[in-house]
Design an enzyme around this catalytic site. Structure first.
Site, PDB file in Angstrom:
ATOM      1  N   SER A   1       0.832  -1.198   0.000  1.00 16.29           N
ATOM      2  CA  SER A   1       0.000   0.000   0.000  1.00 16.29           C
ATOM      3  C   SER A   1       0.875   1.260   0.000  1.00 16.29           C
ATOM      4  CB  SER A   1      -0.969  -0.038   1.188  1.00 16.29           C
ATOM      5  OG  SER A   1      -1.967   0.945   1.069  1.00 16.29           O
TER       6      SER A   1
ATOM      7  N   ASP B   1      -9.705  -4.091  -5.416  1.00 10.93           N
ATOM      8  CA  ASP B   1      -8.899  -3.017  -4.829  1.00 10.93           C
ATOM      9  C   ASP B   1      -8.922  -1.824  -5.775  1.00 10.93           C
ATOM     10  OD1 ASP B   1      -7.022  -1.360  -3.690  1.00 10.93           O
ATOM     11  OD2 ASP B   1      -5.363  -2.804  -3.804  1.00 10.93           O
TER      12      ASP B   1
ATOM     13  N   HIS C   1      -8.026  -4.796  -0.955  1.00 11.33           N
ATOM     14  CA  HIS C   1      -6.825  -4.108  -0.484  1.00 11.33           C
ATOM     15  C   HIS C   1      -6.515  -4.507   0.953  1.00 11.33           C
ATOM     16  CE1 HIS C   1      -3.899  -0.831  -0.774  1.00 11.33           C
ATOM     17  NE2 HIS C   1      -4.155  -0.607   0.505  1.00 11.33           N
TER      18      HIS C   1
END
Length: 214
Positions: free
Chosen positions: A65, A156, A186
């Site tokens: 991320s 995501d 995600h």
């Protein structure tokens, strides 16, 4: 959101899987520390690792991320000095219009509203979105980067930008493996007992083993 402790279990899992030392970086967070503080900390930390690694061993970089964003940035900074880069559903640029960003803008943990909120907290000014240290997909030179493993998740909003980055690496001759985990959203690697989490960690571990010891 999060700190060095929230990712400790993931770092330990990768350590055990790839049989290597893992240095987890407690970089400065927004809004107290605005862009580019986190990128500077990541760069300084990797420079330290390269200078202090055991003789004969290599260094790889990885992140998920926002950490994937920082891993991408430092991969450009140090290029061929790295053995490998592992980018896990990375944020690599400003995106409001891709299919994944519009289709999964809400209802899948990470929402477009959250992404915009993070940006407002992190960036000092709107023009920062054009800085490659925030949007590494905007770097001009993609030659001589280390081989890459890029992991994306089907549900995501960051999926398509991660895939676009993988495509750009491959187009520039960088050895690139891109894997999409269908049915996942995600952050699935940091959620215990999530389907495919162990498989993803095994893939990361075997990839880094090959990079370090082959």
């Amino acid at each position: 959101m999060g700190d060095i402790e929230t990712n400790d279990h993931l770092c330990r899992s990768i350590t055990n899987s790839c049989e290597c030392k893992v240095v987890s970086v407690d970089y400065r967070l927004a809004p107290e520390y605005k862009f580019p503080a986190a990128a500077i900390d990541a760069t300084d930390s990797l420079e330290w690792a390269l200078e202090n690694m055991d003789e004969g061993l290599g260094v790889a970089v990885a992140g998920d991320s926002a950490g994937g964003n920082l891993a991408t940035v430092v991969s450009h900074t140090f290029k061929s000095k790295l053995k490998y880069q592992v980018l896990i559903y990375p944020a690599v640029g400003f995106d409001q219009t891709s299919r994944s960003m519009t289709e999964f803008s809400e209802g899948y943990f990470l929402t477009s509203e959250m992404i915009n909120w993070f940006g407002r907290l992190y960036l000092s000014k709107e023009s920062d979105v054009f800085d490659p240290r925030f949007s590494p997909i905007l770097f001009k030179d993609f030659k001589n980067l280390s081989p890459a493993l890029i992991i994306t998740a089907e549900y995501d909003p960051l999926r398509d930008q991660g895939q676009a980055y993988a495509n750009k690496l491959a187009e520039n001759g960088v050895e690139t493996v891109s894997i999409r985990f269908n049915g996942m959203g995600h952050g699935f690697l940091t959620i215990p007992d999530t389907p495919h989490r162990k498989s993803a960690i095994r893939i990361i571990g075997s990839t880094l083993k090959d990079a370090f010891y082959s």
